[in-house]
Design an enzyme around this catalytic site. Sequence first.
Site, PDB file in Angstrom:
ATOM      1  N   LYS A  40       0.851  -1.196   0.000  1.00 49.01           N
ATOM      2  CA  LYS A  40       0.000   0.000   0.000  1.00 49.01           C
ATOM      3  C   LYS A  40       0.887   1.247   0.000  1.00 49.01           C
ATOM      4  O   LYS A  40       2.023   1.212   0.452  1.00 49.01           O
ATOM      5  CB  LYS A  40      -0.877   0.015   1.261  1.00 49.01           C
ATOM      6  N   SER A 127     -10.730   6.907   7.410  1.00 51.96           N
ATOM      7  CA  SER A 127      -9.463   7.595   7.144  1.00 51.96           C
ATOM      8  C   SER A 127      -9.467   8.168   5.726  1.00 51.96           C
ATOM      9  O   SER A 127      -8.970   9.263   5.489  1.00 51.96           O
ATOM     10  CB  SER A 127      -8.293   6.618   7.293  1.00 51.96           C
TER      11      SER A 127
HETATM   12  O1  PNS Z   1      -7.993  -0.579   8.827  1.00 54.10           O
HETATM   13  P1  PNS Z   1      -8.137  -1.696   7.830  1.00 54.10           P
HETATM   14  O2  PNS Z   1      -7.299  -1.400   6.610  1.00 54.10           O
HETATM   15  O3  PNS Z   1      -9.575  -1.975   7.494  1.00 54.10           O
HETATM   16  O4  PNS Z   1      -7.533  -3.009   8.526  1.00 54.10           O
HETATM   17  C1  PNS Z   1      -7.466  -4.229   7.846  1.00 54.10           C
HETATM   18  C2  PNS Z   1      -6.584  -5.239   8.616  1.00 54.10           C
HETATM   19  C3  PNS Z   1      -5.215  -4.649   8.877  1.00 54.10           C
HETATM   20  C4  PNS Z   1      -7.234  -5.576   9.926  1.00 54.10           C
HETATM   21  C5  PNS Z   1      -6.489  -6.526   7.748  1.00 54.10           C
HETATM   22  O5  PNS Z   1      -6.126  -6.186   6.443  1.00 54.10           O
HETATM   23  C6  PNS Z   1      -5.492  -7.534   8.302  1.00 54.10           C
HETATM   24  O6  PNS Z   1      -5.703  -8.136   9.325  1.00 54.10           O
HETATM   25  N1  PNS Z   1      -4.363  -7.699   7.572  1.00 54.10           N
HETATM   26  C7  PNS Z   1      -3.262  -8.548   7.982  1.00 54.10           C
HETATM   27  C8  PNS Z   1      -3.181  -9.782   7.096  1.00 54.10           C
HETATM   28  C9  PNS Z   1      -4.113 -10.865   7.597  1.00 54.10           C
HETATM   29  O7  PNS Z   1      -4.076 -11.256   8.742  1.00 54.10           O
HETATM   30  N2  PNS Z   1      -4.975 -11.371   6.690  1.00 54.10           N
HETATM   31  C10 PNS Z   1      -5.926 -12.397   7.022  1.00 54.10           C
HETATM   32  C11 PNS Z   1      -7.259 -11.843   7.462  1.00 54.10           C
HETATM   33  S1  PNS Z   1      -8.225 -11.367   6.074  1.00 54.10           S
END
Ligand code: PNS
Length: 162
Positions: A40, A127
């Site tokens: 990102k 955000s």
């Molecule tokens: O604030 P956000 O961008 O909605 O948060 C999303 C987040 C960070 C919680 C999610 O993308 C995440 O947990 N990413 C880490 C990778 C992961 O664990 N993926 C498996 C779950 S889908």
Amino acid sequence: MIAIYPGSFDPITLGHIDIIERGARLFEKVIVAVLSNPSKRPLFTVEKRIEQITACTQHIANVEVDSFIGLTVDYAQLHNAGVLLRGLRVLSDFEKELQMAHTNKTLNWEIETVFLATNKEYSFLSSSVVKEIAQFGGAIKHLVSNNVAQDIYYKYKNKQDE
Ligand code: PNS
């Protein structure tokens, strides 16, 4: 029970702070975990986001701020956390959040996802909305803490000056 509140927090909004304050009343400790996602292109560096979150959660004793790379459930396990905390704003959040909760459950069945309904005052807030408003010179002081508002104004002013 320790809870992890994972997210991008680019930047943290008053909606996030509301979830952290309420989560901190429910759990022994809340660790706000900023995802470091190299794919990102965030507005703020992870270090800056940690600094912003730390500044606006200073009033809550049982909150820690950290960053992580990789799977949220792995980070949670490493920190002995049994809960992933997420805020739910509107119905459209639900599909993505449910999919994420189910996925995380398949990865580690011991870790539960707990949703808090976002305060209705902030149900529209994200955000991205904050960044969009700021980009076009709109007011954001009612959406983010003062330190974050200053950081955002500074960023966009710099961008305009470039
Ligand atoms: O604030 P956000 O961008 O909605 O948060 C999303 C987040 C960070 C919680 C999610 O993308 C995440 O947990 N990413 C880490 C990778 C992961 O664990 N993926 C498996 C779950 S889908």
